[in-house]
Scaffold this active site. Structure first.
Site, PDB file in Angstrom:
ATOM      1  CD  GLU A 150      -2.811  -1.433   2.329  1.00 22.12           C
ATOM      2  OE1 GLU A 150      -2.746  -0.600   3.252  1.00 22.12           O
ATOM      3  OE2 GLU A 150      -3.569  -2.407   2.346  1.00 22.12           O
ATOM      4  CD  GLU A 255      -4.686  -7.843   0.989  1.00 21.75           C
ATOM      5  OE1 GLU A 255      -5.563  -7.175   1.566  1.00 21.75           O
ATOM      6  OE2 GLU A 255      -3.465  -7.610   1.113  1.00 21.75           O
ATOM      7  CG  ASP A 257     -12.730  -8.907   0.938  1.00 22.00           C
ATOM      8  OD1 ASP A 257     -12.713  -7.856   0.264  1.00 22.00           O
ATOM      9  OD2 ASP A 257     -12.207  -8.989   2.073  1.00 22.00           O
TER      10      ASP A 257
END
Ligand code: 9MR
Length: 440
Positions: A150, A255, A257
């Site tokens: 990030e 990741e 979702d």
């Protein structure tokens, strides 16, 4: 008179097959397409049904938290590798890769590090030592590291962090170089969110990767986290994956979702299936998209509900480990056709309320999610001579040990997302084990 209160429950799923028994599992479907299929995991949960599914369905594990700096070095010089080691050992026992997550981040750092006042030189040494220590410990056991996590703001500028502010933008190049030295075989990634589609942030990542490659800095891949919102898979996802592949790096969906406003219903779950399928298909379409990892495989092990109040149901399995339509969306995009998607499930659970020396009060609740009922019957067999004496909100008959309870005239309907309960009094002696109930 002594009064004890027990609450024990047993739920039996109706209609939804146990996905860990589905044939073939996601990991095998992925292998056939040249994709590694992964999940984030919590080490302490890797037993029972959670462990069974994690081991059977996935070919890659990412520790959700266990390898972060704050987890592994809570006090300076004092290390805790317990959960990280456990996950690596589980992965090895199940012939799975491990994605190491993460070495350099602005979050989940130990307070001794964030509260310290360090010169730039000290900070650089701390970071280098951290990377040496952690990557070195798992050398040869980690397929890929999220080296830097990030680093960008939404507008594509560098995020203001401990690392950027203390070391300048080259903290990224240095971290990659140090990681390569500590484990030459591990693939080295930069990982970020909101970089799934073509936008300012993903373009900044693209330009960074390009310049790192031009400079000869070791960079093997980019991680697109893919924390998505229902119905909002970016239309440029495949194009974006392709442009990174064309730069000469691998891409991983790291990741995934897809969250929705709660409660879920069959319409939302069908949309979620389409979304999971679209993301998986975009990865399947690009050879260099090598790994697709979900950020927790069950709704009972997801960060979403605590972070976004009122949102959830973001993973491919529900909280009771039943596969959701989303599971079949992934499977279908990987070429699986064998199991029709279930429309949902209704479950019955039995609990003992008050219990006294000769009797007890029981309760059975029938709940539906993604499905509904217009009538119901619940049966069970008592194992220790219990005898029902009175029931309410159902018509119950008992013959020997066999009990059968059907809906009353007024409560046969169980709507999608709703539940119906009935109660009874019964006698017992000796022991009062909870029976397995069947809804049918
Ligand atoms: O899943 C992780 C959750 O348990 C932690 O509380 C949270 C703290 O920030 O981090 C979660 O994982 C994050 C991941 O490390 C990086 N990308 C965003 C993930 C969700 O917050």
């Amino acid at each position: 008179m002594s009064l004890t209160s027990l609450v024990a429950g047993f739920a039996l799923l109706l209609a939804a097959p146990a996905a860990h028994a589905a044939d073939p599992p996601l990991r095998d479907l992925g292998t056939a397409k040249g994709k590694v299929i992964g999940t984030a995991v919590t080490g302490s949960k890797l037993t029972g049904t959670y462990g069974d599914i994690a081991g059977a369905q996935f070919s890659s594990l990412t520790p959700g938290n266990a390898m972060k700096w704050g987890s592994v070095e809570p006090a300076q010089g004092s290390f805790n590798w317990t959960e990280a080691d456990q996950i690596v050992a589980f992965a090895q026992a199940h012939n799975q890769q491990v994605r190491g997550h993460t070495l350099v981040w602005h979050s989940q750092n130990p307070s001794w590090l964030t509260n310290g006042s360090w010169t730039s030189a000290q900070l650089g040494t701390l970071l280098q030592n951290h990377i040496n220590t952690e990557v070195g410990r798992y050398q040869g056991k980690i397929a890929a590291w999220d080296v830097v996590n990030e680093p960008f703001n939404e507008d594509g500028t560098y995020r203001s962090t401990l690392w950027y502010n203390g070391l300048g933008a080259d903290y990224i190049a240095n971290a990659l170089t140090w990681a390569r030295a500590a484990d030459p075989a591990a693939k080295l990634y930069i990982n970020d969110y909101n970089v799934e589609g073509v936008n300012a942030k993903s373009t900044a990542l693209y330009n960074l990767v390009k310049s790192l490659k031009d400079r000869g800095v070791p960079i093997d891949g980019v991680g697109l986290q893919a924390h998505l919102i229902l119905g909002q898979v970016p239309s440029t996802l495949q194009q974006n994956i392709q442009r990174f592949a064309d730069l000469g790096v691998d891409v991983a969906i790291t990741e995934l979702d897809i969250r929705m406003t709660l409660p879920s219903d069959s319409t939302k779950l069908a949309q979620q299936k389409a979304d999971y399928k679209a993301v998986t298909a975009a990865c399947v379409a690009v050879a260099r998209c090598v790994n697709l990892t979900v950020w927790g495989f069950t709704d009972s092990d997801s960060w979403v509900e605590s972070t976004f109040p009122g949102q959830g149901a973001a993973t491919p399995y529900d909280a009771n480990y039943a596969p959701k339509p989303a599971y079949y969306g992934i499977a279908e995009a990987l070429g699986g056709t064998s199991t029709p998607p279930p429309t949902g499930a209704c479950t019955a659970s039995y609990s003992v309320g008050s219990q006294w020396n000769t009797g007890f009060t029981g309760n059975v609740t029938i709940s539906c999610s993604g499905a509904s009922l217009s009538s119901w019957k619940v049966t069970w067999t008592y194992g220790a001579g219990q005898q029902i004496t009175q029931a309410w909100n159902a018509t119950c008959t008992q013959s020997g040990a066999a009990v059968s309870c059907a809906n009353a005239s007024y409560n046969g309907t169980v709507p999608d997302g709703g539940s119906v309960s009935f109660g009874f009094n019964a006698s017992w002696s000796g022991s009062n084990p909870v029976p397995t109930v069947t809804l049918g």
